[in-house]
Design a protein around this motif. Structure first.
Motif: not given
Length: 519
Positions: A375-376, A378-380, A382-383, A418, A484, A487-488, A491
């Protein structure tokens, strides 16, 4: 544990000594691969007058995606061949030889026709299918299932991959700039020869001694489940490849790379689902192994989404560096391919930190689960693409003029962080979760995530050009949204998957279960 075994078990940065040989074997193999990969799209898209192939950018990008995607897809067959015929050691050895021949073929393009360029890519794809799966499996055999050093060991191994990735674009970028395309392509063959020598002279003897000290039977030098029909399957496959290559070279078969990538992407998705269904229903796995297979499937699909963004480095990021990035430094124009070294440099810097962090958290039982790390990741990612959205707006506001290289470097930093949360951890998870009789195939399936990612990245990456400058923000924003959403979803699935992980960790195989595994 005897004193000799204890010393050998902690001889390389606190890890088993054979990890050192595997580290350098992989380093030079990756040098050969990452030496040519960033050159491909630039070479194929360059005008014929400039020594290139003169292809349009979407086609060139699709071929890059097809090359990398098929290379990872071949790991499924490579894992099967290792499990059913060659064993891990011979698969790595023969794979290395085939890769070296591929580099030689590409280098010969300067003297002969473009046929040798494409034929060389085919050889590298086939050789890498054997090499990549099996060397990762061998790393996994160095650790027992509950060894807390496993994730850290794969992080160190991953650092070796990226040391080769740092050096390769720097060397090939200079060679192409000063001597032409084919010098850049040819240097990869030298790296592969060094990898061959290290594997035979250093790695194999270290592995044999480690097994002897443990008093354990080696499993990496022979097929886990020998199949007498495996050589026939391999021969049939090679004949089919030869027929396709021959018909294409003679002009009887015309290939549209963009269309092939689209259909292949859909086909791979269907094949992955079907194969996992087969494993669950017909592979005679016990209940615990089936739960592990389900977790492997979720991790694989998550990884495919991540790689579809990450693998735009040699396509969309590479073209952005060439067209829209200020590459002047003290009167020297930095080769565009040098930006491909940013990611591995950051890996070399941060991989030891990640390895230390996972070991420290593991000792205190606070190590994040595989799902949390994914999850981390995927978020990274996206950033990182969020920065590319801002960079694209800056290009448009500057009326197409170049922008600061810090945009690309910042985006690659997020992608790198990531990657460290996903790739070495994913390799470790696959070697830990895969049933013994399927470990090569499961590792091959893991690499199909990279295959899907490269194929999708190839479709996206060719649309970076001055003619489509207004589409750049939308292009990168779609990646942000997809990452994102992934990631959701992950989660939301984290609790059911965590329960499955807890059940597989606490369940001990019964004698009946063991017999099922062995058959």
């Amino acid at each position: 544990m005897s004193q000799d075994l204890k010393q050998y078990d902690q001889a390389f940065m606190g890890h088993p000594k054979p990890l050192k040989g595997l580290f350098f074997t992989e380093l030079w193999e990756r040098f050969s691969y990452y030496g040519i990969r960033p050159l491909l799209i630039l070479y194929m898209a360059a005008m014929i007058a400039d020594g290139g192939l003169g292809l349009d950018r979407p086609s060139a990008s699709a071929i890059v995606g097809l090359f990398a995607g098929l290379m990872y897809l071949m790991t499924v067959l490579g894992g099967w061949v290792a499990d059913r015929w060659l064993g891990q050691e011979k698969a790595v050895w023969y794979g290395s030889l085939i890769i070296a021949c591929g580099h030689i073929s590409i280098a010969l393009t300067a003297l002969f026709s473009h046929f040798f360029f494409y034929f060389g890519l085919v050889l590298i794809v086939i050789g890498s299918g054997l090499f990549k799966t099996c060397i990762s499996v061998i790393v996994g055999t160095l650790y027992k299932a509950q060894d807390t050093r496993r994730d850290a060991g794969f992080s160190i191994f991953y650092m070796g991959i990226n040391l080769g990735s740092v050096l390769a674009p720097l060397v090939t970028g200079l060679l192409v700039k000063d001597y032409g395309w084919h010098w850049g392509f040819g240097i990869g063959g030298l790296g592969m020869l060094i990898s061959l020598i290290i594997f035979r002279v250093m790695t194999v003897p270290q592995l044999k001694k480690f097994n002897a000290l443990q008093g354990a039977e080696t499993t990496w030098d022979k097929a886990v489940h020998y199949d007498k029909n495996a050589p026939k399957v391999v021969a049939l496959f090679l004949v089919l490849v030869a027929v396709v290559v021959t018909l294409t070279s003679l002009g009887y078969l015309h290939i549209n790379p963009v269309i092939i990538v689209k259909y292949l992407t859909v086909s791979i998705c269907i094949a992955i689902i079907a194969y996992f269904a087969y494993l669950l229903l017909f592979a005679n796995l016990n209940t615990t192994e089936k739960k592990k297979i389900i977790i492997c499937f979720v991790l694989l699909m998550t990884a495919a989404l991540f790689w579809s963004a990450f693998e735009q480095k040699p396509t969309s990021f590479n073209l952005f560096a060439q067209d829209f990035t200020n590459r002047q430094f003290l009167g020297f124009e930095i080769p565009a391919v040098w930006f491909q070294s940013v990611n591995p440099i950051l890996i070399v810097i941060f991989a030891p930190i990640a390895a230390w962090l996972w070991m420290k958290l593991g000792k205190s039982n606070r190590d994040p689960s595989y799902i949390s790390k994914f999850i981390i990741a995927l978020v990274l990612a996206a950033c990182g693409f969020g920065l590319m959205v801002l960079a694209s707006h800056s290009v448009i506001q500057n009326h197409g003029n170049t922008v600061s290289p810090l945009w690309l470097i910042g985006a690659m930093l997020f992608l790198t962080l990531g990657e460290l949360c996903l790739s070495p951890v994913g390799l470790s998870a696959m070697t830990k979760l895969a049933p013994n009789v399927l470990r090569g195939q499961i590792m091959g399936l893991w690499f199909t995530a990279s295959a899907l990612g490269n194929l999708m990245a190839g479709l996206i990456g060719g649309h970076v050009s001055a003619d489509e400058i207004n589409q750049l923000p939308t292009l990168f924003m779609r990646c942000v949204i997809a990452l994102l959403i992934g990631a959701v979803i992950l989660w939301l699935l984290r609790m059911p998957i965590r329960k499955l992980l807890d059940q597989t960790a606490s369940t001990k195989p019964t004698p009946i279960q063991n017999s099922q595994v062995e058959t």
